[in-house]
Design an enzyme around this catalytic site. Structure first.
Site, PDB file in Angstrom:
ATOM      1  CG  ASN A 190      -1.844  -1.201   1.226  1.00  0.00           C
ATOM      2  OD1 ASN A 190      -1.995  -1.862   0.192  1.00  0.00           O
ATOM      3  ND2 ASN A 190      -2.449  -1.505   2.352  1.00  0.00           N
TER       4      ASN A 190
ATOM      5  CG  ASP B  40      -2.825   3.378   2.491  1.00  0.00           C
ATOM      6  OD1 ASP B  40      -1.928   3.150   3.323  1.00  0.00           O
ATOM      7  OD2 ASP B  40      -3.771   2.592   2.276  1.00  0.00           O
TER       8      ASP B  40
ATOM      9  CG  HIS C 243       3.928  -1.950  -4.853  1.00  0.00           C
ATOM     10  ND1 HIS C 243       2.751  -2.674  -4.929  1.00  0.00           N
ATOM     11  CD2 HIS C 243       4.879  -2.776  -5.377  1.00  0.00           C
ATOM     12  CE1 HIS C 243       2.985  -3.856  -5.466  1.00  0.00           C
ATOM     13  NE2 HIS C 243       4.269  -3.952  -5.736  1.00  0.00           N
TER      14      HIS C 243
ATOM     15  CB  CYS D 164      13.476  15.088  -9.269  1.00  0.00           C
ATOM     16  SG  CYS D 164      13.894  16.116 -10.689  1.00  0.00           S
TER      17      CYS D 164
ATOM     18  N   GLY E 131      -5.035  -9.267   3.163  1.00  0.00           N
ATOM     19  CA  GLY E 131      -5.723  -8.373   2.224  1.00  0.00           C
ATOM     20  C   GLY E 131      -5.018  -8.117   0.918  1.00  0.00           C
TER      21      GLY E 131
ATOM     22  CB  SER F 250      -5.646 -10.092  -5.324  1.00  0.00           C
ATOM     23  OG  SER F 250      -4.709  -9.215  -5.923  1.00  0.00           O
TER      24      SER F 250
HETATM   25  P1  OAD Z   1      -6.075  -6.024  -4.863  1.00  0.00           P
HETATM   26  O1  OAD Z   1      -7.113  -4.996  -5.110  1.00  0.00           O
HETATM   27  O2  OAD Z   1      -5.549  -6.791  -6.012  1.00  0.00           O
HETATM   28  O3  OAD Z   1      -6.620  -7.076  -3.799  1.00  0.00           O
HETATM   29  C1  OAD Z   1      -7.242  -6.690  -2.617  1.00  0.00           C
HETATM   30  C2  OAD Z   1      -7.465  -7.926  -1.792  1.00  0.00           C
HETATM   31  O4  OAD Z   1      -8.026  -7.535  -0.565  1.00  0.00           O
HETATM   32  C3  OAD Z   1      -8.440  -8.944  -2.423  1.00  0.00           C
HETATM   33  O5  OAD Z   1      -7.886 -10.240  -2.325  1.00  0.00           O
HETATM   34  C4  OAD Z   1      -9.703  -8.811  -1.567  1.00  0.00           C
HETATM   35  O6  OAD Z   1     -10.394 -10.043  -1.449  1.00  0.00           O
HETATM   36  C5  OAD Z   1      -9.099  -8.398  -0.227  1.00  0.00           C
HETATM   37  N1  OAD Z   1      -9.986  -7.639   0.662  1.00  0.00           N
HETATM   38  C6  OAD Z   1     -10.902  -6.692   0.358  1.00  0.00           C
HETATM   39  N2  OAD Z   1     -11.450  -6.173   1.451  1.00  0.00           N
HETATM   40  C7  OAD Z   1     -10.875  -6.801   2.517  1.00  0.00           C
HETATM   41  C8  OAD Z   1     -11.004  -6.708   3.931  1.00  0.00           C
HETATM   42  N3  OAD Z   1     -11.855  -5.839   4.494  1.00  0.00           N
HETATM   43  N4  OAD Z   1     -10.248  -7.516   4.698  1.00  0.00           N
HETATM   44  C9  OAD Z   1      -9.385  -8.404   4.136  1.00  0.00           C
HETATM   45  N5  OAD Z   1      -9.215  -8.541   2.810  1.00  0.00           N
HETATM   46  C10 OAD Z   1      -9.940  -7.750   2.010  1.00  0.00           C
HETATM   47  O7  OAD Z   1      -4.909  -5.276  -4.038  1.00  0.00           O
HETATM   48  P2  OAD Z   1      -3.389  -5.725  -3.845  1.00  0.00           P
HETATM   49  O8  OAD Z   1      -3.275  -7.189  -3.714  1.00  0.00           O
HETATM   50  O9  OAD Z   1      -2.841  -4.877  -2.767  1.00  0.00           O
HETATM   51  O10 OAD Z   1       0.293  -2.044  -7.410  1.00  0.00           O
HETATM   52  O11 OAD Z   1      -2.788  -5.267  -5.222  1.00  0.00           O
HETATM   53  C11 OAD Z   1      -1.426  -5.402  -5.451  1.00  0.00           C
HETATM   54  C12 OAD Z   1      -0.936  -4.272  -6.309  1.00  0.00           C
HETATM   55  O12 OAD Z   1      -1.736  -4.169  -7.493  1.00  0.00           O
HETATM   56  C13 OAD Z   1      -1.061  -2.897  -5.680  1.00  0.00           C
HETATM   57  O13 OAD Z   1      -0.009  -2.598  -4.797  1.00  0.00           O
HETATM   58  C14 OAD Z   1      -1.039  -2.006  -6.877  1.00  0.00           C
HETATM   59  C15 OAD Z   1      -1.995  -2.764  -7.766  1.00  0.00           C
HETATM   60  O14 OAD Z   1      -1.877  -2.547  -9.113  1.00  0.00           O
HETATM   61  C16 OAD Z   1       0.855  -0.958  -7.900  1.00  0.00           C
HETATM   62  O15 OAD Z   1       0.280   0.116  -7.953  1.00  0.00           O
HETATM   63  C17 OAD Z   1       2.251  -1.173  -8.369  1.00  0.00           C
END
Ligand code: OAD
Length: 243
Positions: free
Chosen positions: A106, A108, A123, A131, A191, A193
């Site tokens: 994250n 954020d 990330h 810059c 949390g 994917s």
């Molecule tokens: P994703 O949006 O791919 O996955 C979010 C995951 O969180 C999913 O598996 C959901 O089931 C789960 N989820 C949702 N709500 C939840 C909750 N309340 N409690 C527990 N789990 C929950 O996000 P990331 O896996 O973080 O990269 O994505 C990886 C990367 O893809 C990000 O860092 C970003 C994106 O493109 C870059 O920007 C380089």
């Protein structure tokens, strides 16, 4: 069912207490209950926006204004929310564990806002700008941005200090993450994917190095088959049960 969950949580609490080195690997799901949209799934950002237009070096070279507008919108959204019990639980685990590293995808900053200190932002961070000419990295919390930001050192255009598609992860952070995954005896995967590499391979790596892999997610993921245990539920509701 409930009885079974309580028993599994009790066993996991024992494991957490007995761990010498815990690593937590978090993704967008940890911030979902704070109101930060995830990337995939029903209301995910990549449903309404094309990553190719907004999160690649080419997109920025083509239209920096558009890319900055999107990041500025996300910065405003994130600035308007705060951490949730999942973030807070990770702070408590860090305090109570002999050794603890948090690897987050994250950008954020909510883990640090909650109080986590040993955080590897694999990330990058939406609150840091880099810059495009001299690579100087600076913090910037101005929301909304009034204009395209430029470097105070050399005048070059600044970009978000985040990893875009097609870019490598910061090598210094990667080395630290590798070390942590190598040494930990418990990896908590929360949390995410598990579709974006190389982070998606971290649980496999930690498991081959002997770590117990515990996953917390609202649904089964690509990580689930490698995890020793998957607890299905919201991170903000499940994680506090481990304390
Ligand atoms: P994703 O949006 O791919 O996955 C979010 C995951 O969180 C999913 O598996 C959901 O089931 C789960 N989820 C949702 N709500 C939840 C909750 N309340 N409690 C527990 N789990 C929950 O996000 P990331 O896996 O973080 O990269 O994505 C990886 C990367 O893809 C990000 O860092 C970003 C994106 O493109 C870059 O920007 C380089």
């Amino acid at each position: 069912m409930v009885q079974d969950l309580i028993q599994r949580i009790e066993q996991l609490k024992d494991r957490i207490r007995g761990s010498r080195y815990i690593v937590a690997l978090t993704g967008a799901g940890v911030s979902a209950e704070s109101g930060v949209p995830t990337f995939r799934g029903k209301n995910g950002l990549w449903k309404d926006y094309r990553a190719e237009d907004l999160a690649t070096p080419d997109a920025f070279a083509r239209n920096p204004q558009l890319v900055w507008e999107w990041y500025d919108w996300r910065r405003q959204l994130i600035a308007s929310v705060t951490y949730n019990p999942a973030h807070r639980t990770l702070v408590e685990l860090e305090k109570n564990s002999p050794r603890f590293t948090l690897i987050t995808q994250n950008v954020d900053g909510l883990h640090q806002k909650a109080g986590s200190t040993n955080v590897l932002e694999i990330h990058g961070s939406i609150w840091k700008l880099r810059c495009t000419l001299c690579s100087d990295i600076s913090e910037n919390y101005e929301v909304p941005l009034k204009a395209l930001p430029y470097c105070s050192m050399c005048g070059g255009l600044l970009r978000p200090h985040v990893v875009w598609f097609g870019e490598s992860l910061p090598s210094d952070v990667l080395v630290k993450a590798d070390n942590a995954l190598n040494l930990c005896d418990l990896l908590m995967v929360i949390g995410t994917s598990g579709v974006v590499q190389p982070v998606a391979s971290f649980p496999y790596y930690a498991r081959t190095k002997g770590a117990f892999v515990l996953e917390v997610n609202v649904e089964r993921t690509l990580i689930s088959h490698i995890a020793h245990e998957t607890i299905l539920g919201k991170a903000g509701e499940i994680l506090p049960l481990f304390l």
